[in-house]
Design a protein around this motif. Sequence first.
Motif, PDB file in Angstrom:
ATOM      1  N   VAL A  86       4.365 -13.403   9.729  1.00 23.82           N
ATOM      2  CA  VAL A  86       3.563 -12.485   8.923  1.00 23.82           C
ATOM      3  C   VAL A  86       3.784 -11.103   9.521  1.00 23.82           C
ATOM      4  O   VAL A  86       3.558 -10.896  10.715  1.00 23.82           O
ATOM      5  N   CYS A  87       4.282 -10.180   8.697  1.00 22.96           N
ATOM      6  CA  CYS A  87       4.629  -8.830   9.169  1.00 22.96           C
ATOM      7  C   CYS A  87       3.615  -7.843   8.605  1.00 22.96           C
ATOM      8  O   CYS A  87       3.005  -8.086   7.564  1.00 22.96           O
ATOM      9  N   HIS A  88       3.471  -6.705   9.263  1.00 24.35           N
ATOM     10  CA  HIS A  88       2.497  -5.726   8.774  1.00 24.35           C
ATOM     11  C   HIS A  88       2.834  -5.230   7.362  1.00 24.35           C
ATOM     12  O   HIS A  88       1.945  -4.822   6.623  1.00 24.35           O
ATOM     13  N   THR A  89       4.110  -5.296   6.975  1.00 28.06           N
ATOM     14  CA  THR A  89       4.475  -4.819   5.631  1.00 28.06           C
ATOM     15  C   THR A  89       3.830  -5.700   4.545  1.00 28.06           C
ATOM     16  O   THR A  89       3.513  -5.209   3.462  1.00 28.06           O
ATOM     17  N   ASP A  90       3.593  -6.969   4.838  1.00 28.56           N
ATOM     18  CA  ASP A  90       2.851  -7.822   3.893  1.00 28.56           C
ATOM     19  C   ASP A  90       1.423  -7.279   3.742  1.00 28.56           C
ATOM     20  O   ASP A  90       0.887  -7.195   2.640  1.00 28.56           O
TER      21      ASP A  90
ATOM     22  N   GLY B 136       5.462 -12.270   1.895  1.00 27.00           N
ATOM     23  CA  GLY B 136       6.252 -12.943   2.928  1.00 27.00           C
ATOM     24  C   GLY B 136       7.723 -12.573   2.829  1.00 27.00           C
ATOM     25  O   GLY B 136       8.335 -12.705   1.763  1.00 27.00           O
ATOM     26  N   HIS B 137       8.260 -12.051   3.925  1.00 25.05           N
ATOM     27  CA  HIS B 137       9.671 -11.616   3.905  1.00 25.05           C
ATOM     28  C   HIS B 137      10.319 -11.828   5.275  1.00 25.05           C
ATOM     29  O   HIS B 137      11.303 -11.189   5.589  1.00 25.05           O
ATOM     30  N   GLU B 138       9.706 -12.707   6.092  1.00 25.00           N
ATOM     31  CA  GLU B 138      10.224 -12.913   7.447  1.00 25.00           C
ATOM     32  C   GLU B 138      10.355 -14.425   7.672  1.00 25.00           C
ATOM     33  O   GLU B 138       9.700 -14.994   8.539  1.00 25.00           O
TER      34      GLU B 138
ATOM     35  N   GLY C 156      14.317 -12.235  10.507  1.00 24.34           N
ATOM     36  CA  GLY C 156      14.355 -11.827   9.100  1.00 24.34           C
ATOM     37  C   GLY C 156      13.677 -10.496   8.863  1.00 24.34           C
ATOM     38  O   GLY C 156      13.842  -9.882   7.805  1.00 24.34           O
ATOM     39  N   CYS C 157      12.859 -10.041   9.814  1.00 25.43           N
ATOM     40  CA  CYS C 157      12.304  -8.690   9.697  1.00 25.43           C
ATOM     41  C   CYS C 157      12.011  -8.071  11.046  1.00 25.43           C
ATOM     42  O   CYS C 157      12.837  -7.359  11.599  1.00 25.43           O
ATOM     43  N   GLY C 158      10.811  -8.338  11.594  1.00 26.27           N
ATOM     44  CA  GLY C 158      10.274  -7.556  12.707  1.00 26.27           C
ATOM     45  C   GLY C 158      11.199  -7.320  13.887  1.00 26.27           C
ATOM     46  O   GLY C 158      11.354  -6.182  14.334  1.00 26.27           O
TER      47      GLY C 158
HETATM   48 ZN    ZN Z   1       8.538  -6.885   7.801  1.00 29.36          ZN
END
Ligand code: ZN
Length: 378
Positions: free
Chosen positions: A46-50, A68-70, A175-177
Amino acid sequence: MATAGKVIKCKAAVAWEPNKPLVMEEIEVAPPQANEVRIKVVATGVCHTDLYHLFEGMHKDGFPAVLGHEGAGIVESVGPGVTEFQPGDKVIPLFISQCKECRFCKSPKTNQCEKGWAADRHDVMSDKDTRFTCKGKKILQFMGTSTFSEYTVVNQMAVAKIDPAAPLDKVCLLGCGVCTGYGAAVNTAKVEEGSTCAVFGLGAVGLAAVMGCKNAGAKRIIAVDINPDKFEKAKVFGANEFVNPKDHDKPISQVLSEMTNGGVDYSLECVGNVGVMRSALESTVQGWGVSVIVGWNNIHEFSGQPIQLIAGRTWKGALFGGFKSKDSVPEMVKAYMNKKVMVDEFITHNLTLDQINDAIEMMKHGKCIRTVLNVSPQ
Ligand SMILES: [Zn+2]
Ligand SMILES: NC(=O)c1ccc[n+]([C@@H]2O[C@H](COP(=O)([O-])OP(=O)(O)OC[C@H]3O[C@@H](n4cnc5c(N)ncnc54)[C@H](O)[C@@H]3O)[C@@H](O)[C@H]2O)c1
Ligand SMILES: [Zn+2]
């Protein structure tokens, strides 16, 4: 595969509207169309962008959506024209595509691609195409990925095939952070050996930036956060000085300037706050200081004094750490497997997809670095 070519009914956390808890629903996931890959999501961070989309950006055309993108998962089936992927492949869906054909993909200067959802939907933060429906309604795919679902469908230009030995419940963070912060330091700031760096915001993105500064050979890495609970963790990634803006009456840029004889060589803003972006710029040394904006913000305007840039500072930004996504994510997975980059150390909590709202609350209140949600068994 028994499910290939059929609609899959599965569980997903749906954001029906902004500023409300997500709701676990049964959704229908259509089979992949031409050049698409349907993925069984195994784990997701879970990333802050969510949270940004849900609580801050709240774009009216960006809901209902599956956030969800990570994430990381396993290919379930592929659509016509897909030759690069097969059922069973381990993959990471990418929120920034790499078609390898557009002028951006062909340029070594950028990792942007003009084919993905981001090309014309930056503000809405989701693809106009979706393979999801729920209760007869179309559900958007946030950042083209939607990893808070047991299954998702992604265009092959936004999927990276990774080492089959990689643990998906760890490498999902690539996948992201982790790539975002790490790449911002090594690719975008291009941190040099022996330099002095400041990282503002010590979530996973900022901590990954700290790790990037460290791996690039920075000598002083000053970690800045208003939550002092984050400092212990920052040490693990290589930070060696710690500043809490709340402990000072002076502007934080002045504090850093005094600590470093005129300012740091590199600063990285990993908060998403326009005031902090300005402070990060003003914390860099005149002549050659470089400040990179990593934190996400599309609603507020920033300001600053032109003299800051006239005096030789550079202000830049990066999406996904400047990494060309499809090429770099498998490389970063390798680097993790070879113990060149840390990933496990970012994970403070493991929960299941139906505990998603707990994970969101923890992030909101600064109680976690990354929560990894187990979505489906591997
Ligand atoms: Zn992210
Ligand atoms: N550019 C990209 O491609 C990209 C990708 C992923 C995330 N992001 C953005 O990066 C940012 C960080 O993401 P994260 O998942 O690490 O978030 P996070 O919420 O885990 O971490 C943010 C940190 O910033 C700290 N902070 C808040 N206000 C501060 C202030 N005034 N000064 C110093 N520190 C402060 C918080 O205490 C927290 O530790 C978010 O804005 C996110 O949307 C950008
Ligand atoms: Zn492209």
